[in-house]
Design a protein around this motif. Structure first.
Motif, PDB file in Angstrom:
ATOM      1  N   ARG A   1       0.851  -1.182   0.000  1.00 22.71           N
ATOM      2  CA  ARG A   1       0.000   0.000   0.000  1.00 22.71           C
ATOM      3  C   ARG A   1       0.898   1.246   0.000  1.00 22.71           C
ATOM      4  N   ILE A   2       0.692   2.130  -0.980  1.00 22.28           N
ATOM      5  CA  ILE A   2       1.536   3.308  -1.182  1.00 22.28           C
ATOM      6  C   ILE A   2       0.722   4.577  -0.982  1.00 22.28           C
ATOM      7  N   LEU A   3       1.302   5.552  -0.280  1.00 19.73           N
ATOM      8  CA  LEU A   3       0.723   6.886  -0.190  1.00 19.73           C
ATOM      9  C   LEU A   3       1.649   7.848  -0.920  1.00 19.73           C
ATOM     10  N   ILE A   4       1.133   8.501  -1.957  1.00 19.85           N
ATOM     11  CA  ILE A   4       1.904   9.474  -2.735  1.00 19.85           C
ATOM     12  C   ILE A   4       1.446  10.875  -2.337  1.00 19.85           C
ATOM     13  N   ASN A   5       2.383  11.736  -1.976  1.00 14.93           N
ATOM     14  CA  ASN A   5       2.057  13.104  -1.568  1.00 14.93           C
ATOM     15  C   ASN A   5       2.580  14.098  -2.597  1.00 14.93           C
ATOM     16  N   ALA A   6       1.664  14.893  -3.147  1.00 16.70           N
ATOM     17  CA  ALA A   6       1.997  15.879  -4.172  1.00 16.70           C
ATOM     18  C   ALA A   6       1.551  17.267  -3.726  1.00 16.70           C
ATOM     19  N   SER A   7       2.089  18.299  -4.349  1.00 16.65           N
ATOM     20  CA  SER A   7       1.702  19.671  -4.019  1.00 16.65           C
ATOM     21  C   SER A   7       0.725  20.256  -5.025  1.00 16.65           C
ATOM     22  N   LEU A   8       0.425  19.512  -6.091  1.00 19.92           N
ATOM     23  CA  LEU A   8      -0.491  19.997  -7.122  1.00 19.92           C
ATOM     24  C   LEU A   8      -1.257  18.799  -7.672  1.00 19.92           C
TER      25      LEU A   8
ATOM     26  N   GLU B   1       1.078   1.908 -13.472  1.00 18.66           N
ATOM     27  CA  GLU B   1       1.994   0.774 -13.376  1.00 18.66           C
ATOM     28  C   GLU B   1       1.949   0.156 -11.984  1.00 18.66           C
ATOM     29  N   MET B   2       1.906   1.000 -10.965  1.00 20.67           N
ATOM     30  CA  MET B   2       1.809   0.482  -9.595  1.00 20.67           C
ATOM     31  C   MET B   2       0.542  -0.338  -9.409  1.00 20.67           C
ATOM     32  N   VAL B   3      -0.566   0.205  -9.855  1.00 22.50           N
ATOM     33  CA  VAL B   3      -1.842  -0.497  -9.733  1.00 22.50           C
ATOM     34  C   VAL B   3      -1.800  -1.808 -10.518  1.00 22.50           C
ATOM     35  N   GLY B   4      -1.197  -1.760 -11.708  1.00 20.66           N
ATOM     36  CA  GLY B   4      -1.087  -2.962 -12.523  1.00 20.66           C
ATOM     37  C   GLY B   4      -0.250  -4.047 -11.869  1.00 20.66           C
ATOM     38  N   ARG B   5       0.673  -3.650 -11.002  1.00 17.09           N
ATOM     39  CA  ARG B   5       1.511  -4.620 -10.298  1.00 17.09           C
ATOM     40  C   ARG B   5       0.902  -5.054  -8.965  1.00 17.09           C
ATOM     41  N   GLY B   6      -0.322  -4.618  -8.721  1.00 19.57           N
ATOM     42  CA  GLY B   6      -1.021  -5.063  -7.528  1.00 19.57           C
ATOM     43  C   GLY B   6      -0.895  -4.155  -6.324  1.00 19.57           C
ATOM     44  N   PHE B   7      -0.330  -2.970  -6.487  1.00 19.09           N
ATOM     45  CA  PHE B   7      -0.233  -2.030  -5.371  1.00 19.09           C
ATOM     46  C   PHE B   7      -1.589  -1.383  -5.111  1.00 19.09           C
ATOM     47  N   GLU B   8      -1.855  -1.062  -3.850  1.00 16.69           N
ATOM     48  CA  GLU B   8      -2.987  -0.207  -3.503  1.00 16.69           C
ATOM     49  C   GLU B   8      -2.429   1.211  -3.363  1.00 16.69           C
ATOM     50  N   VAL B   9      -2.917   2.132  -4.195  1.00 21.92           N
ATOM     51  CA  VAL B   9      -2.323   3.472  -4.271  1.00 21.92           C
ATOM     52  C   VAL B   9      -3.282   4.523  -3.740  1.00 21.92           C
TER      53      VAL B   9
ATOM     54  N   ASN C   1       2.439   1.009   3.520  1.00 18.85           N
ATOM     55  CA  ASN C   1       3.734   0.368   3.719  1.00 18.85           C
ATOM     56  C   ASN C   1       4.885   1.310   3.357  1.00 18.85           C
ATOM     57  N   ARG C   2       4.633   2.222   2.421  1.00 18.06           N
ATOM     58  CA  ARG C   2       5.630   3.195   1.991  1.00 18.06           C
ATOM     59  C   ARG C   2       4.931   4.533   1.717  1.00 18.06           C
ATOM     60  N   VAL C   3       5.679   5.624   1.929  1.00 16.61           N
ATOM     61  CA  VAL C   3       5.223   6.962   1.557  1.00 16.61           C
ATOM     62  C   VAL C   3       6.167   7.491   0.486  1.00 16.61           C
ATOM     63  N   LEU C   4       5.613   8.016  -0.602  1.00 17.97           N
ATOM     64  CA  LEU C   4       6.391   8.581  -1.704  1.00 17.97           C
ATOM     65  C   LEU C   4       6.021  10.056  -1.847  1.00 17.97           C
ATOM     66  N   ASN C   5       7.002  10.942  -1.714  1.00 12.74           N
ATOM     67  CA  ASN C   5       6.768  12.381  -1.798  1.00 12.74           C
ATOM     68  C   ASN C   5       7.476  12.978  -3.016  1.00 12.74           C
ATOM     69  N   TYR C   6       6.943  14.071  -3.528  1.00 10.57           N
ATOM     70  CA  TYR C   6       7.701  14.863  -4.509  1.00 10.57           C
ATOM     71  C   TYR C   6       7.299  16.329  -4.412  1.00 10.57           C
ATOM     72  N   THR C   7       8.260  17.177  -4.722  1.00  9.31           N
ATOM     73  CA  THR C   7       8.313  18.629  -4.531  1.00  9.31           C
ATOM     74  C   THR C   7       8.571  18.957  -3.061  1.00  9.31           C
ATOM     75  N   ILE C   8       9.003  20.194  -2.802  1.00  4.61           N
ATOM     76  CA  ILE C   8       9.656  20.519  -1.524  1.00  4.61           C
ATOM     77  C   ILE C   8       8.777  20.281  -0.307  1.00  4.61           C
ATOM     78  N   LYS C   9       7.593  20.874  -0.265  1.00  2.35           N
ATOM     79  CA  LYS C   9       6.806  20.758   0.969  1.00  2.35           C
ATOM     80  C   LYS C   9       6.362  19.323   1.254  1.00  2.35           C
ATOM     81  N   PRO C  10       5.876  18.575   0.281  1.00  3.57           N
ATOM     82  CA  PRO C  10       5.617  17.159   0.563  1.00  3.57           C
ATOM     83  C   PRO C  10       6.883  16.393   0.959  1.00  3.57           C
ATOM     84  N   ASN C  11       8.029  16.734   0.347  1.00  9.29           N
ATOM     85  CA  ASN C  11       9.267  16.063   0.736  1.00  9.29           C
ATOM     86  C   ASN C  11       9.580  16.290   2.212  1.00  9.29           C
TER      87      ASN C  11
END
Length: 376
Positions: free
Chosen positions: A2-9, A23-31, A85-95
């Motif tokens: 299970r992945i949580l992606i944090n974006a600023s936009l 691709e993540m969903v296709g590989r069986g991830f819950e996004v 299970n993992r957190v994925l961030n991109y751009t400064i404030k989410p990072n």
């Protein structure tokens, strides 16, 4: 997983990260994906990718401590709710805040550095210097326990190390920007006429002023040439008004406004121009390359990653409208060279910037089981 992606936009989740999420969903991830100001159409597009959207209160620009702390607390609550299970961030404030929230909940995090942004921008006045010094220290502390940090060019890595934000290079992973979906951005024949295009928000740091001045010089030397600009004004401190753009170019640019699908604009162009002061890896240049366009861009971090000099484009000095104009004139007068460089751009896009290659690195990094230890 299970992945949580944090974006600023919110639109970036489907415009830039859509292939990754699919691709993540296709590989069986819950996004799950978070962003501020998610509209109804944003929610529909994110759900269409197979992900669950979550709106969080993030003030994208500025350094408001209160608003940033509210965002941090909202992230902690979301992590408790989603239990990723993992957190994925991109751009400064989410990072920063996504990493700190994940750390507080014992969840391994990965951050993507898509550019240096305001933390590295020149500060004006004592207060701004103090605030940015604090922000840098917070950034370095936040990233210290990340499982990995994904960078788009080696210059950003060197600057993070020099600033003391990165102490353990073993956690660095390199990716070719956000990658480009070669099925979506497919080659289109070049127009016979020399047509230059820039796609950007109206920001000084994007080189909007230099493009305007260069286009005026180009039109004087080659009146038959067209110069196009796609984008929109930005109300930030670095913003340039449309009136100022028109003044700088003396009517030499056709201002087309914002395009929801930039492929229509790229198809009109025979050369893509980006005189930016610095980038992570410019997405617009990758889009133009995938559609078979030669590039003229600046010899600065990020931008230079997209050009093999003399092969698929021309690198020019930053903040130099005259050099930019000379490069544009040279390609305006040489259609055979434009065609050859455009073909090389497509080949480089396929070999180095294909989105599936970038996604493989990101997903395998997230799968890694061993959290990087803190380096004191």
């Amino acid at each position: 997983m299970r992945i949580l992606i944090n974006a600023s936009l919110a639109p970036s989740l489907y415009n830039f990260r859509g292939p990754m999420i699919r691709e993540m969903v296709g590989r069986g991830f819950e996004v799950h994906a978070s962003a501020p100001d998610i509209s109804a159409s944003d929610r529909d597009r994110i759900r269409a990718l197979g992900a669950t959207p979550h709106a969080l209160p993030l003030q994208r620009s500025g350094l408001g401590v209160g608003s940033d702390l509210r965002y941090f607390q909202a992230l902690r609550r979301l992590i408790d709710q989603v239990r990723p299970n993992r957190v994925l961030n991109y751009t400064i404030k989410p990072n920063i805040w996504g990493s700190l929230a994940a750390r507080s909940r014992g969840v391994p995090a990965v951050s993507m550095v898509t550019g240096l942004g305001f933390v590295f921008a020149p500060a004006q006045g004592l207060k701004q210097r103090l605030v940015k010094t604090l922000a840098r220290r917070l950034y370095g502390f936040a990233l210290r326990r990340n499982l990995a940090i994904l960078f788009q060019n080696p210059d950003d890595v060197a600057d993070f190390v020099a600033a003391g934000l990165l102490r353990d290079r073993r956690r660095v992973r390199m990716i070719a920007g956000s990658g480009i979906d070669l099925a979506h951005y497919s080659p289109v024949p070049l127009p016979d006429q020399a047509v230059f295009l820039m796609i950007a928000r109206y920001l000084r740091a994007k080189g909007i002023a230099e493009y305007g001045m260069a286009c005026a010089l180009v039109r004087q030397a080659c009146p038959e040439v067209r110069c196009l600009l796609v984008g929109m004004p930005d109300d930030g401190p670095d913003g340039v008004s449309e009136a100022e753009v028109r003044r700088l170019c003396g009517g030499a640019i056709e201002i087309l406004g914002k395009y929801d699908d930039v492929r229509r604009a790229i198809a009109k162009a025979s050369v893509y121009v980006l005189p930016s002061y610095r980038e992570g890896t410019p997405r617009s240049s990758l889009e133009a390359m995938a559609m078979g366009r030669p590039l003229i861009t600046t010899d600065v971090p990020g931008c230079r990653e997209t050009v093999r000099a003399g092969r698929n484009g021309i690198l020019v000095p930053v903040r130099n409208a005259e050099a930019l104009a000379q490069a544009m004139i040279s390609l305006a007068r040489d259609p055979a060279r434009r065609a050859a460089m455009g073909a090389q751009s497509l080949e480089i896009a396929r070999d180095h910037f294909a989105v599936d290659k970038v996604n493989d690195i990101i997903i395998e990094t997230l799968r890694s089981a061993n959290q990087a230890r803190e380096v004191n």
